[in-house]
Design an enzyme around this catalytic site. Structure first.
Site, PDB file in Angstrom:
ATOM      1  N   GLU A 285      62.322  26.674   9.554  1.00  0.00           N
ATOM      2  CA  GLU A 285      63.072  26.116   8.423  1.00  0.00           C
ATOM      3  C   GLU A 285      63.612  27.211   7.509  1.00  0.00           C
ATOM      4  OE1 GLU A 285      60.925  23.019   6.310  1.00  0.00           O
ATOM      5  OE2 GLU A 285      61.667  21.516   7.704  1.00  0.00           O
ATOM      6  N   HIS A 306      49.312  29.451  32.880  1.00  0.00           N
ATOM      7  CA  HIS A 306      49.343  28.618  34.088  1.00  0.00           C
ATOM      8  C   HIS A 306      50.414  27.536  34.006  1.00  0.00           C
ATOM      9  CE1 HIS A 306      45.629  30.376  35.784  1.00  0.00           C
ATOM     10  NE2 HIS A 306      45.491  30.722  34.527  1.00  0.00           N
ATOM     11  N   LYS A 420      68.189  12.399   8.928  1.00  0.00           N
ATOM     12  CA  LYS A 420      67.697  11.378   7.997  1.00  0.00           C
ATOM     13  C   LYS A 420      68.789  10.364   7.682  1.00  0.00           C
ATOM     14  CE  LYS A 420      64.489  14.438   5.616  1.00  0.00           C
ATOM     15  NZ  LYS A 420      64.147  15.106   4.367  1.00  0.00           N
TER      16      LYS A 420
HETATM   17  O1  PA5 Z   1      59.156  23.022   3.853  1.00  0.00           O
HETATM   18  C1  PA5 Z   1      59.657  21.997   3.420  1.00  0.00           C
HETATM   19  O2  PA5 Z   1      60.182  21.945   2.297  1.00  0.00           O
HETATM   20  C2  PA5 Z   1      59.630  20.724   4.225  1.00  0.00           C
HETATM   21  O3  PA5 Z   1      59.101  20.903   5.488  1.00  0.00           O
HETATM   22  C3  PA5 Z   1      58.808  19.669   3.504  1.00  0.00           C
HETATM   23  O4  PA5 Z   1      57.500  20.133   3.324  1.00  0.00           O
HETATM   24  C4  PA5 Z   1      58.784  18.338   4.254  1.00  0.00           C
HETATM   25  O5  PA5 Z   1      60.081  17.908   4.547  1.00  0.00           O
HETATM   26  C5  PA5 Z   1      58.069  17.268   3.438  1.00  0.00           C
HETATM   27  O6  PA5 Z   1      58.705  17.098   2.206  1.00  0.00           O
HETATM   28  P1  PA5 Z   1      58.015  16.350   1.019  1.00  0.00           P
HETATM   29  O7  PA5 Z   1      56.779  17.090   0.630  1.00  0.00           O
HETATM   30  O8  PA5 Z   1      59.036  16.323  -0.080  1.00  0.00           O
HETATM   31  O9  PA5 Z   1      57.669  14.964   1.490  1.00  0.00           O
END
Ligand code: PA5
Length: 443
Positions: A285, A306, A420
């Site tokens: 990310e 393996h 989303k």
């Molecule tokens: O690193 C990030 O920002 C994302 O992976 C969030 O942790 C994830 O989308 C969950 O978001 P939230 O805590 O707002 O539900």
């Protein structure tokens, strides 16, 4: 030193001039972080967190964990991405991936809201039958669909089982002021924990996001923070020859420029499997944007030797390997002598399984290096709480430096929005009508 970077298997893949060439860029990345003037600089709270964390919140976390340990057989942790991977990684690394299979004086911990599978949800709720439950719902935005749906269902279950006392068993970790979860928690009277504004999901494991579930698993969160504090002090020098964390970030960048576009993080101990998942999210990310970034993936060896070992040895040569090697395991398992020796293994009698694992690691590092896969070794003395705290900070800082070396914002994730909105449109959420009709033509 609990964490050591070993670069000896990289000699055929990069040289001093590569390191000299990247050093000025590492200094620039370091300055962007320390002077807080790089992309996403509103989200640098993790940088000093091990020293300047909110001590009263920390005490509240410990008190709450003690209460949960006393009154619950099961803690349900509801969250996705950065809101669950860190705590799960630490619990599995320090306790065991089999933590829930053993009897402890701490609750079993199950993670919900990190997928939309009905079977998975049903199975976890079946495990709750007849057990005392607490719930920690975690969402920074307070609006993420997967945990929100899971929490709606779990809330109804808790209300039905505990009536007005349900509120004493539900804990919300979210933004201090905004989001649906905060509104709901305040209305229902749940105890809340704050995710600081300046810390994004995947950098939040050392906040209440990670610390509450980790403390509930009986792990010493003071030790975890001390490990991170040590790393904070240790990884400050902009000189890559004096800073293993920055050197690792530099190596990733050098390898990417040489077309090693995939990094496989390898562990020889399955306790680190979820930690690898956390690393994948952190780098995936943080770096995968603007058509850039090394693709982060992971394998457990010798298990995956393996299944994917053939590819690693002779497949497309765009793969690098970063091995998390643990020098000392907690337990000893000695290979026994067998008078008949039908399996021919008496030559191993008296050897600890870990010593055999070490030979598998060394043999593989040599084989893969000779097959054209650069190996970077991150050696851990042990998997203990202090070292894991240190390793968390090592990776967070390495990731931020690595992303700045690429020229991307390490702290946003704009690319996760499209799935989303497509999902909402296909589900018929009001306001998504036009998107729905154009998507349906494509299905
Ligand atoms: O690193 C990030 O920002 C994302 O992976 C969030 O942790 C994830 O989308 C969950 O978001 P939230 O805590 O707002 O539900």
């Amino acid at each position: 030193m609990a964490i050591k970077l070993d670069t000896k298997y990289l000699e055929n893949f990069m040289n001093d001039s590569d390191f000299k060439a990247i050093q000025p860029f590492v200094i620039t990345a370091h300055n962007l972080i320390t002077q807080k003037n790089g992309l996403g600089n509103d989200f640098l709270g993790w940088l000093t967190l091990p020293e300047d964390y909110d001590k009263s919140e920390f005490s509240k976390i410990k008190e709450c964990a003690d209460k949960i340990k006393n009154d619950s057989d099961i803690l349900l942790v509801i969250g996705i991405g950065g809101s669950y991977l860190g705590s799960r990684a630490v619990i599995e690394a320090i306790q065991s991936p089999l933590y829930n299979n053993f009897n402890h004086d701490t609750p079993k911990i199950y993670f919900l809201g990190n997928n939309l599978s009905a079977d998975y949800f049903h199975n976890i709720m079946t495990l709750c039958d007849g057990k005392d439950i607490s719930v920690n719902v975690i969402s920074k935005s307070g609006t993420t669909t997967e945990p929100a749906i899971a929490f709606r269902l779990v809330k109804q279950y808790m209300d039905k089982r505990y009536g007005p006392n349900a509120a004493n068993r539900i804990y919300a970790t979210t933004d201090k002021a905004k989001g649906t979860l905060k509104t709901l928690a305040d209305r229902e009277g749940y105890q809340t924990f704050v995710i600081p504004d300046n810390i994004g999901g995947r950098y939040s494991v050392l906040t209440a996001v990670g610390l509450l579930p980790i403390a509930c698993a009986g792990i010493d969160i003071d030790q975890l923070m001390q490990g991170a504090q040590t790393a904070l002090k240790q990884y400050k020098d902009p000189d890559i020859n004096k800073n293993d964390c920055y050197k690792y970030a530099a190596i990733r960048n050098i390898l990417l420029r040489k077309n090693y576009t995939t990094e496989v993080t390898v562990a020889y101990n399955p306790s680190l499997q979820c930690y690898q998942e956390w690393i994948k999210q952190l780098f995936g990310e943080s770096e995968g944007k603007d058509n850039k970034g090394t693709f982060p993936t992971s394998m457990i060896f010798s298990t995956d030797l393996h299944s994917l070992g053939q590819y690693m040895q002779q497949g497309l040569r765009n793969i690098s390997e970063t091995v998390l090697w643990v020098k000392n395991e907690k337990e000893k398992v000695l290979v026994t002598h067998d008078p008949e020796n039908l399996d021919g293994l008496n030559f191993l009698a008296g050897n600890d399984l870990h010593a055999i694992n070490e030979k598998a690691y060394l043999g593989t590092a040599l084989a893969h290096t000779s097959g054209g896969v650069p190996n970077t070794i991150i050696e851990l003395d042990n998997i203990d709480t202090f070292t894991i705290g240190q390793l968390i900070y090592f990776y967070e800082k390495a990731c931020a430096i690595s992303a700045y070396l690429l020229g991307v914002n390490p702290f946003d994730q704009p690319g996760v929005q499209l799935y989303k909105s497509n999902m909402f449109a296909l589900l018929g959420k009001p306001g998504y009508e036009n998107q729905k009709s154009s998507l349906e033509k494509l299905l």
